[in-house]
Design a protein around this motif. Structure first.
Motif, PDB file in Angstrom:
ATOM      1  N   VAL A  14      62.816 -18.677  41.012  1.00 11.26           N
ATOM      2  CA  VAL A  14      62.502 -20.010  41.534  1.00 11.26           C
ATOM      3  C   VAL A  14      61.931 -19.857  42.933  1.00 11.26           C
ATOM      4  O   VAL A  14      62.604 -19.332  43.824  1.00 11.26           O
ATOM      5  N   SER A  15      60.696 -20.284  43.117  1.00 10.95           N
ATOM      6  CA  SER A  15      60.162 -20.359  44.475  1.00 10.95           C
ATOM      7  C   SER A  15      60.311 -21.791  44.961  1.00 10.95           C
ATOM      8  O   SER A  15      60.192 -22.740  44.184  1.00 10.95           O
ATOM      9  N   CYS A  16      60.613 -21.942  46.241  1.00  8.04           N
ATOM     10  CA  CYS A  16      60.732 -23.297  46.791  1.00  8.04           C
ATOM     11  C   CYS A  16      60.148 -23.327  48.192  1.00  8.04           C
ATOM     12  O   CYS A  16      59.890 -22.285  48.799  1.00  8.04           O
ATOM     13  N   ASP A  17      59.928 -24.545  48.684  1.00  5.30           N
ATOM     14  CA  ASP A  17      59.225 -24.734  49.948  1.00  5.30           C
ATOM     15  C   ASP A  17      59.758 -25.984  50.633  1.00  5.30           C
ATOM     16  O   ASP A  17      59.826 -27.046  50.017  1.00  5.30           O
ATOM     17  N   ASN A  18      60.150 -25.855  51.895  1.00 11.14           N
ATOM     18  CA  ASN A  18      60.578 -27.029  52.667  1.00 11.14           C
ATOM     19  C   ASN A  18      59.654 -27.288  53.856  1.00 11.14           C
ATOM     20  O   ASN A  18      60.060 -27.863  54.869  1.00 11.14           O
ATOM     21  N   SER A  19      58.384 -26.893  53.725  1.00 10.75           N
ATOM     22  CA  SER A  19      57.411 -27.161  54.787  1.00 10.75           C
ATOM     23  C   SER A  19      57.255 -28.659  55.002  1.00 10.75           C
ATOM     24  O   SER A  19      57.283 -29.443  54.049  1.00 10.75           O
ATOM     25  N   PHE A  20      57.087 -29.068  56.233  1.00 13.21           N
ATOM     26  CA  PHE A  20      56.782 -30.467  56.505  1.00 13.21           C
ATOM     27  C   PHE A  20      55.440 -30.801  55.861  1.00 13.21           C
ATOM     28  O   PHE A  20      54.448 -30.093  56.059  1.00 13.21           O
ATOM     29  N   SER A  21      55.412 -31.886  55.093  1.00 11.15           N
ATOM     30  CA  SER A  21      54.294 -32.123  54.177  1.00 11.15           C
ATOM     31  C   SER A  21      53.792 -33.553  54.268  1.00 11.15           C
ATOM     32  O   SER A  21      54.569 -34.488  54.474  1.00 11.15           O
ATOM     33  N   VAL A  22      52.491 -33.741  54.062  1.00 12.24           N
ATOM     34  CA  VAL A  22      51.875 -35.067  54.065  1.00 12.24           C
ATOM     35  C   VAL A  22      51.871 -35.685  52.676  1.00 12.24           C
ATOM     36  O   VAL A  22      51.407 -36.824  52.503  1.00 12.24           O
ATOM     37  N   THR A  23      52.388 -34.979  51.661  1.00  9.98           N
ATOM     38  CA  THR A  23      52.498 -35.561  50.320  1.00  9.98           C
ATOM     39  C   THR A  23      53.946 -35.765  49.903  1.00  9.98           C
ATOM     40  O   THR A  23      54.211 -36.339  48.846  1.00  9.98           O
ATOM     41  N   ASN A  24      54.871 -35.305  50.717  1.00  9.90           N
ATOM     42  CA  ASN A  24      56.292 -35.395  50.392  1.00  9.90           C
ATOM     43  C   ASN A  24      56.905 -36.647  51.014  1.00  9.90           C
ATOM     44  O   ASN A  24      56.409 -37.192  51.990  1.00  9.90           O
ATOM     45  N   LEU A  25      57.999 -37.102  50.433  1.00 11.60           N
ATOM     46  CA  LEU A  25      58.925 -38.027  51.076  1.00 11.60           C
ATOM     47  C   LEU A  25      60.271 -37.347  51.123  1.00 11.60           C
ATOM     48  O   LEU A  25      60.783 -36.954  50.060  1.00 11.60           O
ATOM     49  N   PRO A  26      60.850 -37.139  52.323  1.00 11.66           N
ATOM     50  CA  PRO A  26      60.423 -37.643  53.621  1.00 11.66           C
ATOM     51  C   PRO A  26      59.106 -37.031  54.087  1.00 11.66           C
ATOM     52  O   PRO A  26      58.782 -35.904  53.752  1.00 11.66           O
TER      53      PRO A  26
END
Length: 657
Positions: A144-156
């Motif tokens: 499983v790869s995952c990503d918690n980068s601050f994003s302009v498509t994510n909420l929050p």
């Protein structure tokens, strides 16, 4: 701000040996996993989907790397891997890999092949059918790869949120193995008839196999508390739209109430040629929430409710990978505080909501759209709808959930709110759909908090709202004029240190002042104080790393109570002990009154409990009392201190003497 991206690797190393019998199997994949940091971000190029780097370290899942030393502020990619021994008996079965939540992007690989992805929704559960990717009878590599980068498509959105940016597999992971056809979900829509407590349960079943147009089911319904069987039914149903629908009629039910959280359990079994294929047990309750004029009603009774919000993921040892024992402690503390309503800024773990159902606390659950963006792009609108869909699908049956909310403190356009509200109504027609505003005192009729079914305002007059608190009465006059006869929920209020000086003593003073003002206005249906705990947040004014916090709570980050905790609990108690009179050496007279402000609700099943002079425990049953009513008791042979308590039906103390 520059956030260094990292790659982390976690490897499944535990071999699981389970042979599937007739019944479906649920196999936990929590526990020891390996973890690797890769600052270069070249894990894909290095083949991390197929090999285990030698320097990978073991951690426990659920897990977030943002409470690990040196990794607290990392925002970027992560990789989780594990080896799973797949049994030959699973071949031909439906095998699903289930995730409680991965924050906030997840991609699953099995044996080097990409299975699927779940993006822009870090707090909602999801699953993959992995049957065709497995090699049966051999070890399989799960990645499983995952990503918690601050994003302009994510909420929050980006870094515009007031809680921790904890990345990782933050909730439970499991395998689910059954035959086909298999159940995707069972939704139960209760319809309670208040006149005679009869009810109808509308049941919708959706299968994973979309090509099946007719299926055989059995349905059973029982009381969870007593185990009493209510009904059983075997039926063949044809598909209507995307699922199968039927109605169950029950002559008499016990309504769900925060003082009597009566839960029912429905088991749905689907068959294939008269053999059990899959089954699902769902808990739900019969209750009715309505808005009548400027009143909120529960099961036909006008109520005014005290509440508090908890900010999950704040214990620095666990972060957002919060264990069940912490959730248990939180809900019990809420009951100790006499609160009966809460809200969450983002979607919660299934266990937390189960506790709300079973202990009796009403919940408003929200998607994590907080302050920004002020207007949704097409991409973020898609994210919002995805999160609303996943939230309502997963949590539909919880009787504690009385409302969904679209956003918090967003100066959003009317178009965005209208579109999301209409969309949510296609998912659930039975619950309130709310919008939370924080500028109603200044924007008045233009505040988005009026666009929800239950107008909601975050009242920070005297602190974040900038105005002096003695202006609050005039502001309520202005707000009452634009409510047009509707009720108002105070959805947030509290004191944040050190942004506002004065410490816990000022918190008590501020709390008492605001609660007094809310009580004076009958159109205010309740309040949700902010908040139970000091909380971890990447916007915190003090502390560093995993200790970066906002000091906003009645407890510290370890849930140790402050003096304000005990005062708040007294303010939220539904009962006041108004007079205690000595009758003779061993007997006393006790007078109580049920509050008729906030809180305001009838009490039923309460007891006065005391020990006599010999230490023996006694209970005096308190008859049902409506708000505002008084009651006098004679307590015989009481202990020398005249000590007694008044308790709710669940045993939590509401008043002591």
């Amino acid at each position: 701000m520059y956030f260094k991206k990292i790659i982390c690797l976690l490897i499944f190393v535990v071999h699981i040996t389970i042979v599937l019998g007739q019944s479906p199997q649920n196999i936990s994949l929590n526990g020891p996993w390996k973890f690797l940091v890769d600052p270069a971000g070249d894990g894909l190029q290095k083949g991390y989907t197929k090999i285990v780097p030698a320097d990978a370290k073991v951690v426990a899942v659920p897990h977030t790397w943002n409470v690990q030393s040196g990794l607290e502020d990392y925002a970027g990619n992560a990789w989780y891997f594990r080896t799973l021994q797949v049994q030959p008996e699973w071949n031909g079965k439906a095998v699903f890999m289930r995730f409680g939540a991965v924050y906030h992007d997840a991609v699953l690989f099995i044996n080097g092949k990409r299975v699927g992805e779940h993006l822009n929704s870090g707090y909602t559960p999801f699953s993959f059918d992995i049957s065709k990717f497995l090699v049966y009878g051999k070890p399989n590599n799960l990645v499983v790869s995952c990503d918690n980068s601050f994003s302009v498509t994510n909420l929050p959105f980006q870094n515009a949120f007031d809680w921790a940016n904890d990345g990782g597999i933050i909730r439970d992971v499991s395998l689910y193995i059954c035959n086909r056809p298999s159940i995707k979900y069972v939704h139960v829509t209760p319809d309670l008839k208040l006149k005679d407590s009869s009810a109808v349960a509308l049941v919708k079943i959706r299968l994973n196999e979309v090509d099946i147009t007719s299926a055989d089911f059995s349905i059973s319904l029982k009381e969870k508390r007593t185990g009493k069987q209510i009904l059983t039914q075997r039926t063949t149903e044809k598909k209507i739209g995307d699922g199968y629908e039927l109605s169950l009629h029950v002559n008499k039910v016990t309504p769900w109430h925060f003082d009597n959280p009566f839960v029912y359990e429905m088991q749905v079994t689907v068959y294939n040629k008269n053999e059990i294929s899959d089954c699902r047990a769902e808990k739900f309750g019969f209750r009715k929430i309505e808005l009548k004029g400027d009143k909120l009603t529960l099961n036909g009774e006008e109520v005014r409710l005290p509440g508090i919000e908890y900010m999950p993921g704040s214990h620095p040892s666990y972060g957002s990978a919060e264990p069940h024992k912490t959730m248990d402690s939180v809900v019990k503390m809420m009951k100790q505080l006499n609160v009966v309503i809460t809200r969450f800024h983002w979607q919660q773990d299934q266990h937390m909501l189960d506790l709300m159902d079973e202990y009796g606390i009403l919940v408003q659950e929200e998607i994590p759209w907080w302050q920004k963006p002020a207007q949704l792009t097409l991409e973020v609108m898609k994210t919002a709808k995805q999160q609303l869909s996943e939230m309502t699908e997963a949590h539909y049956n919880h009787p504690s959930i009385f409302a969904w909310a679209l956003n918090n403190e967003v100066p959003s356009t009317r178009h965005d709110n209208n579109e999301l509200k209409s969309f949510t109504q296609t998912l659930d027609t039975t619950r309130l759909i709310n919008v939370v505003g924080n500028k109603m005192d200044s924007k008045l009729a233009n505040d988005p908090g009026l666009m929800g079914d239950l107008p909601s305002w975050n009242d920070y007059v005297g602190t974040w709202n900038g105005a002096q608190r003695d202006l609050l009465p005039k502001k309520f006059e202005d707000i009452a004029a634009i409510l047009n006869g509707r009720p108002l929920m105070i959805s947030e209020a509290g004191l944040c240190e050190p942004a506002f000086s004065g410490g816990d003593a000022r918190r008590v003073d501020d709390m008492a002042y605001h609660i007094q003002e809310w009580r004076r206005r009958p159109f205010i249906a309740g309040f949700i104080y902010f908040c139970l705990n000091d909380y971890r947040t990447q916007m915190g004014e003090e502390g560093i790393g995993k200790f970066q916090i906002r000091r906003h709570g009645l407890t510290d980050i370890y849930l140790h109570p402050k003096p304000s905790f005990y005062i708040f609990g007294q303010l939220c108690s539904p009962v006041e002990i108004t007079k205690v009179t000595r009758l003779n050496k061993s007997d006393i007279s006790v007078e109580i009154q049920v509050k008729n402000s906030i809180p305001s609700y009838a009490i039923n099943g309460y007891v006065l409990e005391y020990r006599d002079l010999s230490g023996q425990l006694h209970q005096v049953i308190i008859d049902k009392l409506k708000s505002g009513q008084q009651k006098q008791f004679t307590v015989k042979n009481i202990n020398a201190r005249y000590a007694f308590t008044i308790k709710r039906p669940g045993g939590f103390v509401v008043a002591s003497y």
